[in-house]
Write a protein that holds these residues in place. Structure first.
Motif, PDB file in Angstrom:
ATOM      1  N   GLN A  58     -81.147 -12.639 -22.290  1.00 21.05           N
ATOM      2  CA  GLN A  58     -81.976 -11.677 -23.169  1.00 21.05           C
ATOM      3  C   GLN A  58     -83.315 -11.536 -22.592  1.00 21.05           C
ATOM      4  O   GLN A  58     -83.885 -10.750 -22.437  1.00 21.05           O
ATOM      5  CB  GLN A  58     -82.036 -12.177 -24.495  1.00 21.05           C
ATOM      6  CG  GLN A  58     -80.855 -11.998 -25.289  1.00 21.05           C
ATOM      7  CD  GLN A  58     -80.749 -12.723 -26.546  1.00 21.05           C
ATOM      8  OE1 GLN A  58     -81.660 -13.464 -26.885  1.00 21.05           O
ATOM      9  NE2 GLN A  58     -79.791 -12.358 -27.268  1.00 21.05           N
ATOM     10  N   LYS A  59     -84.125 -12.791 -22.290  1.00 19.15           N
ATOM     11  CA  LYS A  59     -85.395 -12.659 -22.164  1.00 19.15           C
ATOM     12  C   LYS A  59     -85.669 -12.187 -20.542  1.00 19.15           C
ATOM     13  O   LYS A  59     -86.465 -11.641 -20.148  1.00 19.15           O
ATOM     14  CB  LYS A  59     -86.086 -14.130 -22.139  1.00 19.15           C
ATOM     15  CG  LYS A  59     -87.456 -14.392 -21.626  1.00 19.15           C
ATOM     16  CD  LYS A  59     -88.460 -14.328 -22.671  1.00 19.15           C
ATOM     17  CE  LYS A  59     -89.965 -14.597 -22.162  1.00 19.15           C
ATOM     18  NZ  LYS A  59     -90.768 -13.773 -22.507  1.00 19.15           N
ATOM     19  N   CYS A  60     -84.759 -12.923 -19.689  1.00 16.40           N
ATOM     20  CA  CYS A  60     -85.026 -12.814 -18.338  1.00 16.40           C
ATOM     21  C   CYS A  60     -84.190 -11.834 -17.474  1.00 16.40           C
ATOM     22  O   CYS A  60     -84.535 -10.962 -16.585  1.00 16.40           O
ATOM     23  CB  CYS A  60     -85.220 -13.919 -17.624  1.00 16.40           C
ATOM     24  SG  CYS A  60     -86.765 -14.922 -17.909  1.00 16.40           S
ATOM     25  N   TYR A  61     -82.900 -12.275 -17.496  1.00 21.16           N
ATOM     26  CA  TYR A  61     -81.974 -11.611 -16.500  1.00 21.16           C
ATOM     27  C   TYR A  61     -81.614 -10.097 -16.755  1.00 21.16           C
ATOM     28  O   TYR A  61     -81.654  -9.276 -15.739  1.00 21.16           O
ATOM     29  CB  TYR A  61     -80.645 -12.154 -16.513  1.00 21.16           C
ATOM     30  CG  TYR A  61     -80.857 -14.019 -16.228  1.00 21.16           C
ATOM     31  CD1 TYR A  61     -81.882 -14.303 -15.546  1.00 21.16           C
ATOM     32  CD2 TYR A  61     -79.766 -14.701 -16.955  1.00 21.16           C
ATOM     33  CE1 TYR A  61     -81.861 -15.457 -15.235  1.00 21.16           C
ATOM     34  CE2 TYR A  61     -79.983 -16.027 -16.492  1.00 21.16           C
ATOM     35  CZ  TYR A  61     -81.089 -16.548 -15.612  1.00 21.16           C
ATOM     36  OH  TYR A  61     -81.109 -18.009 -15.488  1.00 21.16           O
ATOM     37  N   GLN A  62     -81.715  -9.615 -18.084  1.00 22.55           N
ATOM     38  CA  GLN A  62     -81.490  -8.115 -18.255  1.00 22.55           C
ATOM     39  C   GLN A  62     -82.720  -7.505 -17.777  1.00 22.55           C
ATOM     40  O   GLN A  62     -82.487  -6.427 -17.234  1.00 22.55           O
ATOM     41  CB  GLN A  62     -81.154  -8.061 -19.653  1.00 22.55           C
ATOM     42  CG  GLN A  62     -79.816  -8.297 -19.921  1.00 22.55           C
ATOM     43  CD  GLN A  62     -79.596  -8.236 -21.465  1.00 22.55           C
ATOM     44  OE1 GLN A  62     -80.494  -8.270 -22.381  1.00 22.55           O
ATOM     45  NE2 GLN A  62     -78.278  -8.692 -21.997  1.00 22.55           N
ATOM     46  N   ALA A  67     -88.841 -15.365 -15.048  1.00 22.89           N
ATOM     47  CA  ALA A  67     -90.262 -16.020 -14.690  1.00 22.89           C
ATOM     48  C   ALA A  67     -90.059 -17.429 -14.165  1.00 22.89           C
ATOM     49  O   ALA A  67     -91.157 -17.973 -13.907  1.00 22.89           O
ATOM     50  CB  ALA A  67     -90.715 -16.027 -16.334  1.00 22.89           C
ATOM     51  N   CYS A  68     -88.913 -17.933 -14.146  1.00 23.37           N
ATOM     52  CA  CYS A  68     -88.655 -19.276 -13.638  1.00 23.37           C
ATOM     53  C   CYS A  68     -88.999 -19.194 -11.964  1.00 23.37           C
ATOM     54  O   CYS A  68     -88.873 -20.113 -11.525  1.00 23.37           O
ATOM     55  CB  CYS A  68     -86.949 -19.845 -13.595  1.00 23.37           C
ATOM     56  SG  CYS A  68     -86.838 -20.413 -15.194  1.00 23.37           S
ATOM     57  N   CYS A  69     -88.758 -17.880 -11.462  1.00 26.51           N
ATOM     58  CA  CYS A  69     -88.934 -18.049 -10.029  1.00 26.51           C
ATOM     59  C   CYS A  69     -89.954 -17.224  -9.445  1.00 26.51           C
ATOM     60  O   CYS A  69     -89.726 -16.124  -8.648  1.00 26.51           O
ATOM     61  CB  CYS A  69     -87.276 -17.081  -9.558  1.00 26.51           C
ATOM     62  SG  CYS A  69     -85.912 -18.193 -10.052  1.00 26.51           S
ATOM     63  N   GLU A 132     -91.541 -22.377 -22.176  1.00 25.43           N
ATOM     64  CA  GLU A 132     -91.890 -22.595 -23.590  1.00 25.43           C
ATOM     65  C   GLU A 132     -91.042 -21.773 -24.619  1.00 25.43           C
ATOM     66  O   GLU A 132     -90.632 -22.498 -25.448  1.00 25.43           O
ATOM     67  CB  GLU A 132     -93.181 -22.357 -23.653  1.00 25.43           C
ATOM     68  CG  GLU A 132     -94.107 -23.088 -24.726  1.00 25.43           C
ATOM     69  CD  GLU A 132     -93.628 -24.363 -24.977  1.00 25.43           C
ATOM     70  OE1 GLU A 132     -93.658 -25.327 -23.782  1.00 25.43           O
ATOM     71  OE2 GLU A 132     -93.282 -25.154 -26.078  1.00 25.43           O
ATOM     72  N   HIS A 133     -90.987 -20.425 -24.119  1.00 23.84           N
ATOM     73  CA  HIS A 133     -90.070 -19.507 -25.009  1.00 23.84           C
ATOM     74  C   HIS A 133     -88.799 -20.045 -25.292  1.00 23.84           C
ATOM     75  O   HIS A 133     -87.974 -20.352 -26.203  1.00 23.84           O
ATOM     76  CB  HIS A 133     -89.876 -18.332 -24.325  1.00 23.84           C
ATOM     77  CG  HIS A 133     -89.018 -17.338 -24.833  1.00 23.84           C
ATOM     78  ND1 HIS A 133     -89.365 -16.440 -26.110  1.00 23.84           N
ATOM     79  CD2 HIS A 133     -87.694 -16.906 -24.556  1.00 23.84           C
ATOM     80  CE1 HIS A 133     -88.302 -15.810 -26.438  1.00 23.84           C
ATOM     81  NE2 HIS A 133     -87.221 -16.111 -25.515  1.00 23.84           N
ATOM     82  N   ALA A 134     -87.944 -20.482 -23.998  1.00 25.37           N
ATOM     83  CA  ALA A 134     -86.544 -20.983 -24.056  1.00 25.37           C
ATOM     84  C   ALA A 134     -86.613 -22.400 -24.954  1.00 25.37           C
ATOM     85  O   ALA A 134     -85.714 -22.502 -25.503  1.00 25.37           O
ATOM     86  CB  ALA A 134     -86.027 -21.094 -22.652  1.00 25.37           C
TER      87      ALA A 134
HETATM   88  S1  SF4 Z   1     -86.173 -20.851 -18.727  1.00 25.21           S
HETATM   89 FE1  SF4 Z   1     -87.431 -19.064 -19.598  1.00 25.21          FE
HETATM   90  S2  SF4 Z   1     -88.475 -18.122 -17.869  1.00 25.21           S
HETATM   91 FE2  SF4 Z   1     -86.402 -19.478 -17.098  1.00 25.21          FE
HETATM   92  S3  SF4 Z   1     -84.841 -17.812 -17.332  1.00 25.21           S
HETATM   93 FE3  SF4 Z   1     -84.959 -18.858 -19.303  1.00 25.21          FE
HETATM   94  S4  SF4 Z   1     -86.054 -17.564 -20.514  1.00 25.21           S
HETATM   95 FE4  SF4 Z   1     -86.497 -16.879 -18.416  1.00 25.21          FE
END
Ligand code: SF4
Ligand code: SF4
Length: 213
Positions: A58-62, A67-69, A132-134
């Motif tokens: 939901q947060k990143c891949y779509q 933000a991990c990368c 932090e969000h995850a």
């Molecule tokens: S850990 Fe956070 S930044 Fe990384 S993919 Fe999941 S939601 Fe996105």
């Protein structure tokens, strides 16, 4: 080529060329050394798939935010490179070298491809990163998930924290003894990690003396 690209490129080529010189039995011995680590990585992977795939999708891949990368934000240990080269096909290695040859002008990690990370066994720092969000989205609702995560973090240290003999240090030592050097050999060139190793040695010597009486 940026300094970052250069040191990554050199480490991959160094490992790849050395592995080509090994006999099948030597190669098998090296692979046997990383077997338990690969089992650990499989468990981490399952943990993420089970607990985090929804929130990360939901947060990143779509929205391709990922933000991990972020660009040049990762630490790659030399042992990460060794493990990845050991487990990758020639084509996968060629692809990594290919992206490193091109300047990275975007905001994302050079290794981030259309279908995710181009590494077969991605660097441990990437694997164990949680934003932090995850964290909040999962751990606030599920204390058992937090406990399982803490357990995995402790297991990670058994491979990467040099207060005892660990795989990541051993792999570097092996290549050093074979006559190689790389700026990614942090267990042999980072003052912080060297200090941890020196303290552990000192503690070990003291305990030995105590036992001898
Ligand atoms: S850990 Fe956070 S930044 Fe990384 S993919 Fe999941 S939601 Fe996105
Ligand atoms: S190496 Fe892979 S997982 Fe790590 S930041 Fe780059 S693309 Fe992401």
């Amino acid at each position: 080529m940026s300094d970052y690209h250069q040191e990554q490129f050199k480490a991959i080529v160094l490992v790849r060329n050395h592995l080509k010189t090994l006999s099948p039995s030597e190669l098998a011995r090296l692979k046997a050394r990383i077997r338990s680590y690969l089992r650990f990585r499989k468990e981490v992977d399952q943990f993420f798939r089970h607990r985090f795939s929804k929130v990360c999708t939901q947060k990143c891949y779509q929205n391709h935010y990922s933000a991990c990368c972020n660009r040049e934000g990762i630490i790659t240990f030399f042992a990460d490179v060794v493990i990845n080269v050991l487990m990758s096909s020639g084509n996968e290695m060629d692809r990594l070298l290919q992206v490193l040859r091109v300047p990275n002008l975007g905001p994302k990690c050079v290794y981030l491809g259309k279908n995710g990370c181009l590494w077969r066994v991605k660097p441990i720092v990437c694997e164990m990163f949680l934003c932090e969000h995850a964290r909040r989205a999962v751990f606030d609702k599920d204390p058992r998930a937090l406990k399982a995560w803490e357990k995995l973090k402790r297991r990670e240290k058994r491979y990467t924290w040099p207060s005892r003999p660990i795989l990541f240090n051993t792999l570097e030592t092996y290549f050093i003894q074979e006559g190689y050097a790389s700026s990614l050999m942090y267990f042999h060139n980072s003052p912080g990690l060297m200090r941890v190793k020196a303290l552990a040695r000192k503690k070990g010597t003291k305990e030995k003396r105590k036992r001898k009486g």
